[in-house]
Design a protein around this motif. Sequence first.
Motif, PDB file in Angstrom:
ATOM      1  N   GLY A 130       0.788  -1.230   0.000  1.00  0.00           N
ATOM      2  CA  GLY A 130       0.000   0.000   0.000  1.00  0.00           C
ATOM      3  C   GLY A 130       0.816   1.274   0.000  1.00  0.00           C
ATOM      4  N   GLU A 131       2.153   1.169  -0.066  1.00  0.00           N
ATOM      5  CA  GLU A 131       3.005   2.357  -0.035  1.00  0.00           C
ATOM      6  C   GLU A 131       3.628   2.647  -1.395  1.00  0.00           C
ATOM      7  N   THR A 132       2.893   2.404  -2.462  1.00  0.00           N
ATOM      8  CA  THR A 132       3.463   2.627  -3.789  1.00  0.00           C
ATOM      9  C   THR A 132       3.836   4.088  -4.014  1.00  0.00           C
ATOM     10  N   HIS A 133       3.186   4.995  -3.283  1.00  0.00           N
ATOM     11  CA  HIS A 133       3.504   6.413  -3.468  1.00  0.00           C
ATOM     12  C   HIS A 133       4.958   6.711  -3.112  1.00  0.00           C
ATOM     13  N   LEU A 134       5.525   5.941  -2.173  1.00  0.00           N
ATOM     14  CA  LEU A 134       6.920   6.174  -1.806  1.00  0.00           C
ATOM     15  C   LEU A 134       7.871   5.790  -2.931  1.00  0.00           C
ATOM     16  N   LEU A 135       7.424   4.904  -3.809  1.00  0.00           N
ATOM     17  CA  LEU A 135       8.279   4.422  -4.891  1.00  0.00           C
ATOM     18  C   LEU A 135       8.102   5.218  -6.171  1.00  0.00           C
ATOM     19  N   GLN A 136       7.186   6.149  -6.163  1.00  0.00           N
ATOM     20  CA  GLN A 136       6.925   6.942  -7.373  1.00  0.00           C
ATOM     21  C   GLN A 136       7.859   8.148  -7.437  1.00  0.00           C
ATOM     22  N   ARG A 137       9.132   7.852  -7.358  1.00  0.00           N
ATOM     23  CA  ARG A 137      10.186   8.854  -7.448  1.00  0.00           C
ATOM     24  C   ARG A 137      11.254   8.284  -8.366  1.00  0.00           C
ATOM     25  N   ASP A 138      12.034   9.156  -8.978  1.00  0.00           N
ATOM     26  CA  ASP A 138      13.118   8.618  -9.798  1.00  0.00           C
ATOM     27  C   ASP A 138      14.245   8.143  -8.881  1.00  0.00           C
ATOM     28  N   ASP A 139      15.236   7.488  -9.471  1.00  0.00           N
ATOM     29  CA  ASP A 139      16.286   6.872  -8.665  1.00  0.00           C
ATOM     30  C   ASP A 139      17.048   7.889  -7.824  1.00  0.00           C
ATOM     31  N   ASP A 140      17.342   9.047  -8.393  1.00  0.00           N
ATOM     32  CA  ASP A 140      18.090  10.057  -7.643  1.00  0.00           C
ATOM     33  C   ASP A 140      17.313  10.530  -6.426  1.00  0.00           C
ATOM     34  N   GLU A 141      16.005  10.705  -6.591  1.00  0.00           N
ATOM     35  CA  GLU A 141      15.176  11.144  -5.462  1.00  0.00           C
ATOM     36  C   GLU A 141      15.109  10.065  -4.387  1.00  0.00           C
ATOM     37  N   LEU A 142      15.045   8.806  -4.805  1.00  0.00           N
ATOM     38  CA  LEU A 142      14.978   7.719  -3.835  1.00  0.00           C
ATOM     39  C   LEU A 142      16.296   7.602  -3.063  1.00  0.00           C
ATOM     40  N   VAL A 143      17.415   7.746  -3.764  1.00  0.00           N
ATOM     41  CA  VAL A 143      18.714   7.732  -3.085  1.00  0.00           C
ATOM     42  C   VAL A 143      18.798   8.878  -2.086  1.00  0.00           C
ATOM     43  N   ALA A 144      18.362  10.062  -2.484  1.00  0.00           N
ATOM     44  CA  ALA A 144      18.426  11.222  -1.585  1.00  0.00           C
ATOM     45  C   ALA A 144      17.578  11.008  -0.339  1.00  0.00           C
ATOM     46  N   ALA A 145      16.375  10.426  -0.522  1.00  0.00           N
ATOM     47  CA  ALA A 145      15.496  10.197   0.624  1.00  0.00           C
ATOM     48  C   ALA A 145      16.092   9.179   1.580  1.00  0.00           C
ATOM     49  N   VAL A 146      16.680   8.117   1.050  1.00  0.00           N
ATOM     50  CA  VAL A 146      17.273   7.085   1.904  1.00  0.00           C
ATOM     51  C   VAL A 146      18.513   7.625   2.608  1.00  0.00           C
ATOM     52  N   ARG A 147      19.312   8.411   1.924  1.00  0.00           N
ATOM     53  CA  ARG A 147      20.473   9.020   2.573  1.00  0.00           C
ATOM     54  C   ARG A 147      20.041   9.944   3.713  1.00  0.00           C
ATOM     55  N   ASP A 148      18.964  10.686   3.509  1.00  0.00           N
ATOM     56  CA  ASP A 148      18.478  11.571   4.554  1.00  0.00           C
ATOM     57  C   ASP A 148      17.983  10.768   5.753  1.00  0.00           C
ATOM     58  N   ASP A 149      17.297   9.661   5.495  1.00  0.00           N
ATOM     59  CA  ASP A 149      16.888   8.787   6.587  1.00  0.00           C
ATOM     60  C   ASP A 149      18.100   8.277   7.361  1.00  0.00           C
ATOM     61  N   LEU A 150      19.129   7.859   6.637  1.00  0.00           N
ATOM     62  CA  LEU A 150      20.331   7.339   7.284  1.00  0.00           C
ATOM     63  C   LEU A 150      20.972   8.405   8.158  1.00  0.00           C
ATOM     64  N   ARG A 151      21.006   9.626   7.670  1.00  0.00           N
ATOM     65  CA  ARG A 151      21.565  10.738   8.447  1.00  0.00           C
ATOM     66  C   ARG A 151      20.780  10.950   9.741  1.00  0.00           C
TER      67      ARG A 151
END
Length: 482
Positions: A371-392
């Motif tokens: 049910g979280e497909t909205h989180l995946l509706q980003r391009d690869d660069d945006e997904l990398v940026a979001a995951v890096r921010d979470d890691l930070r």
Amino acid sequence: MSATRVAVVGGGLSGLAAAHRLRRLLGPDAGITVVEQADRLGGKLRTVEVAGVAYDVGAEAFLHRRPEAADLVAELGLADRVVHPTKAAASVHAAGDTRPIPPRTLMGVPGSVDTVRGVLSPEGLRRVAAEPDLPPIRLAGADVPVGALLRERFGPEVDARLVGPLLGGVYAGRTDVLGLRATMPQLAAALDAGAGSLLAAAASAVPPPPPPGVTRPPVFGTLSDGLSTLVARLAQASGAAIRLGLPVRALTRLDRGWRLEIGSAAAPEHLDVDGVVLAVPAPAARRLLADVAPAASRRYAEVELASMAVVALALPPGTALPERSGVLLAEGERDADGVPFTAKAFTFSSRKWAHLAGGPVLVRGSVGRHGETHLLQRDDDELVAAVRDDLRRLTGVTAEPIDTAVTRWGGGLPQYGVGHLDLVRGIEDAVAEVPGLAVAGATLHGVGLPACVATGHAAAARVAAHVLGPVRRVRGLDPWPA
């Protein structure tokens, strides 16, 4: 007599395990063809190069205590490449804090109050302690949603802080959707046997601690050069003809055997065989079985799927990571400023696996629950940026990656909902009525590697028994020795 011909539709682990077992059962002269729609074999096993290191971006390990995958690895001559996790402990981030996952729980369900004392609030602990005093649980053979049962018996915290993150990591699912019997069969069995309470059921299902000085065998294993090594070795050992990039458009039952229509709609080709193993995801199985096993097709249509993505980060050598193997995030978790997290889990691979230590520091972030497909509706660069921010925000790690890889698994994880075991029984009963046909795959009896191997082997045995039946009757022969 002409040589036996069989087809395996689907080149993931289940299909390749079936092809390999068919070769052992049918002998060297059988014609075995594996047809895979994608341009690569392996399904959810995928090893890529990240900063020059072989790194798994699908399944990363197999349950070593269950024999099917470990035995297959040994049979294929890969036992010397098996490695096990380090002693780094996993953790969970819930209610704004990161804590070690408590030992001696059953997928987060505690067998005692002391087990979860460092994770739950005083009120949560009170609810766990009082659970055995509630009326006994009587399932009477029924299945129930995991989340509803946990909240009824323990209140909200065990579900939100422990079981939800753990099951979300395995199934990319939510406890309100996942069924008890398919996801926690040991717990359900203990309740069926009269345990009465969740606390007692979990306590009876968790193995006792080892005696002093005795070390338990490792729970998980993987291959030092990546699980795609298993894929390649299976394909080679099966001796199958591998057809990649070809969808199977139709499956037709002939007077004697089967016909597959494969390739493009404009110029299809036909493959006639004596038996077929379908080792494909639920939507493809539903479509291919619509005419030949309609009852099974209808049951496959009931299976819901979750999508997710794996974001692999290679950080500079020497980057400091927490002294943990990884962290699971509770659903809906936010930081101190109220900003939600995108990832559902991080694996600190260079901490978890000793063979990955010493070079680039490897981390993988997992994104996406049911049910979280909205989180995946980003391009690869945006997904990398979001995951890096979470890691930070979780760890304070801000190092710039020297390499990244994003792998998307669209509809990759079947959801084991309430009544899943009955659903699978309906599929298998319907297929059993169709000679020369069998099904395998993660939709059926488990999403882990051992379960997938087991379904592949069972499907191969069924098809082999069918195609060898006429041979045995005519020639009096036994199957090719396994």
